[in-house]
Scaffold this motif. Structure first.
Motif, short mmCIF file in Angstrom:
data_model
loop_
_atom_site.label_atom_id
_atom_site.label_comp_id
_atom_site.label_asym_id
_atom_site.label_seq_id
_atom_site.Cartn_x
_atom_site.Cartn_y
_atom_site.Cartn_z
N LEU A 170 6.75 4.37 -2.04
CA LEU A 170 5.66 3.20 -1.91
C LEU A 170 4.20 3.45 -1.33
CD1 LEU A 170 8.19 0.15 -0.79
CD2 LEU A 170 6.82 0.49 -3.10
N ILE A 171 4.30 4.45 -0.46
CA ILE A 171 3.04 4.85 0.48
C ILE A 171 2.19 5.63 -0.58
CG2 ILE A 171 3.82 6.83 1.70
CD1 ILE A 171 2.00 3.92 3.25
N ALA A 172 2.71 6.34 -1.50
CA ALA A 172 2.05 7.01 -2.58
C ALA A 172 1.30 6.21 -3.37
CB ALA A 172 2.75 7.98 -3.09
N ILE A 173 1.56 5.10 -3.85
CA ILE A 173 0.68 4.10 -4.52
C ILE A 173 -0.48 3.69 -3.72
CG2 ILE A 173 1.05 1.89 -5.67
CD1 ILE A 173 4.34 2.17 -5.80
N SER A 174 -1.46 3.68 -4.35
CA SER A 174 -2.83 3.29 -3.64
C SER A 174 -2.99 1.98 -3.43
CB SER A 174 -3.85 3.86 -4.68
OG SER A 174 -3.90 3.08 -5.97
N GLU A 175 -2.41 1.24 -3.90
CA GLU A 175 -2.35 -0.36 -3.61
C GLU A 175 -1.77 -0.71 -2.24
OE1 GLU A 175 -0.67 -0.45 -6.86
OE2 GLU A 175 -2.89 0.02 -7.95
N ASN A 176 -0.68 0.24 -1.73
CA ASN A 176 -0.28 -0.06 -0.57
C ASN A 176 -0.75 0.74 0.72
OD1 ASN A 176 1.77 -1.29 -1.90
ND2 ASN A 176 3.32 0.39 -2.30
N GLN A 177 -1.76 1.50 0.40
CA GLN A 177 -2.43 2.16 1.39
C GLN A 177 -3.12 1.26 2.29
OE1 GLN A 177 -3.24 5.92 1.57
NE2 GLN A 177 -1.47 6.25 0.13
N GLN A 178 -3.32 -0.44 1.88
CA GLN A 178 -4.03 -1.04 2.77
C GLN A 178 -2.95 -1.62 3.81
OE1 GLN A 178 -5.01 -4.26 0.22
NE2 GLN A 178 -3.19 -4.49 -0.75
N PHE A 179 -1.81 -1.65 3.60
CA PHE A 179 -0.89 -2.07 4.66
C PHE A 179 -0.58 -1.00 5.72
CE2 PHE A 179 0.38 -3.83 0.43
CZ PHE A 179 -0.04 -5.10 0.82
N THR A 180 0.04 -1.64 6.89
CA THR A 180 0.36 -0.73 7.84
C THR A 180 1.77 0.17 7.45
OG1 THR A 180 1.78 -2.21 9.16
CG2 THR A 180 -0.57 -2.27 9.51
N LEU A 181 1.92 1.10 8.12
CA LEU A 181 3.13 1.96 7.86
C LEU A 181 4.32 1.23 8.22
CD1 LEU A 181 2.20 5.67 9.47
CD2 LEU A 181 2.06 4.63 6.90
N MET A 182 4.34 0.49 8.98
CA MET A 182 5.47 -0.54 9.42
C MET A 182 5.75 -1.62 8.56
SD MET A 182 7.10 0.82 11.77
CE MET A 182 8.42 -0.54 11.61
N ALA A 183 4.72 -2.37 7.90
CA ALA A 183 4.79 -3.16 6.80
C ALA A 183 5.42 -2.61 5.48
CB ALA A 183 3.42 -3.55 6.28
N VAL A 184 5.12 -1.41 5.21
CA VAL A 184 5.69 -0.70 4.02
C VAL A 184 7.35 -0.36 4.53
CG1 VAL A 184 5.85 1.29 2.62
CG2 VAL A 184 3.64 0.01 3.10
N ALA A 185 7.39 -0.01 5.86
CA ALA A 185 8.72 0.38 6.30
C ALA A 185 9.78 -0.70 6.17
CB ALA A 185 8.66 1.08 7.60
N TYR A 186 9.23 -1.92 6.70
CA TYR A 186 9.97 -3.30 6.60
C TYR A 186 10.34 -3.64 5.11
CZ TYR A 186 8.93 -3.99 11.58
OH TYR A 186 8.62 -3.82 13.04
N ASP A 187 9.44 -3.42 4.25
CA ASP A 187 9.70 -3.70 2.85
C ASP A 187 10.79 -2.86 2.32
OD1 ASP A 187 7.91 -5.47 2.64
OD2 ASP A 187 6.44 -4.46 1.77
N CYS A 188 11.04 -1.57 3.01
CA CYS A 188 12.01 -0.68 2.55
C CYS A 188 13.37 -0.91 3.35
CB CYS A 188 11.63 0.74 2.85
SG CYS A 188 10.15 1.26 2.05
N GLY A 189 13.54 -1.76 4.18
CA GLY A 189 14.79 -1.93 4.61
C GLY A 189 14.91 -1.67 6.11
#
Length: 172
Positions: free
Chosen positions: A125-144
């Motif tokens: 997810l973090i490799a997708i350019s659209e997700n770079q606007q989110f914080t690392l923790m927001a992406v981590a929460y999306d991952c479970g």
């Protein structure tokens, strides 16, 4: 009174030292060998651990395939409150059998197994350019992941670097 206490403590210390020295491999400085050797030893110990299990090899293979399908296709690992019991009920097997399958086939605990998928999902997810606007923790929460500390701990354990270091390396 003081003499009695002194003697009692002395006997206790002597017994602790005596039985401590009797323990195997506490004071051993021998190197077990390369990581491959350690992995083989762990797998042998796991096999010995489950030698009296009522789970047949055929059923084990079937359940393992079902587990992999559920994890990869439905991405069940993204559920932050996922437990061994929840996953076992989804697969319609006993939690002990599920734990046995993960230990034998993956040489991991349930949480190590699930969090490895979560880390890979984070990396994807973090490799997708659209997700770079989110914080690392927001992406981590999306991952479970449901806490920053567990996310950082497992990410570093699996990749050998912190999430920030990984993202910095990804951008450059």
């Amino acid at each position: 009174n003081d003499t009695l206490i002194y003697m009692g403590v002395s006997v206790f210390v002597i017994l602790v030292v005596f039985f401590g020295i009797q323990q195997k491999n506490i004071f051993s400085t021998k190197e077990i060998g390369p990581k491959i050797k350690e992995k083989e030893v762990e797998q042998e110990q796991v096999k010995e651990k489950y030698i009296n299990s009522g789970l047949s090899e055929e059923k084990e293979a079937e359940y393992y395939e079902n587990l992999n399908n559920l994890v990869t296709q439905e991405k069940i690992y993204t559920q932050s409150e996922l437990s061994l019991s929840d996953l076992a009920s989804r697969l319609e097997i006993h939690p002990n059998y599920l734990s046995q399958i993960i230990n034998k086939k993956e040489s991991k605990t349930f949480y190590d197994y699930i969090n490895a998928y979560r880390v890979e999902e984070f990396k994807r997810l973090i490799a997708i350019s659209e997700n770079q606007q989110f914080t690392l923790m927001a992406v981590a929460y999306d991952c479970g992941f449901n806490s920053k500390s567990s996310f950082n701990r497992y990410f570093k354990k699996i990749t050998g670097q912190t999430p920030s270091q990984y993202v910095k390396a990804l951008k450059s």
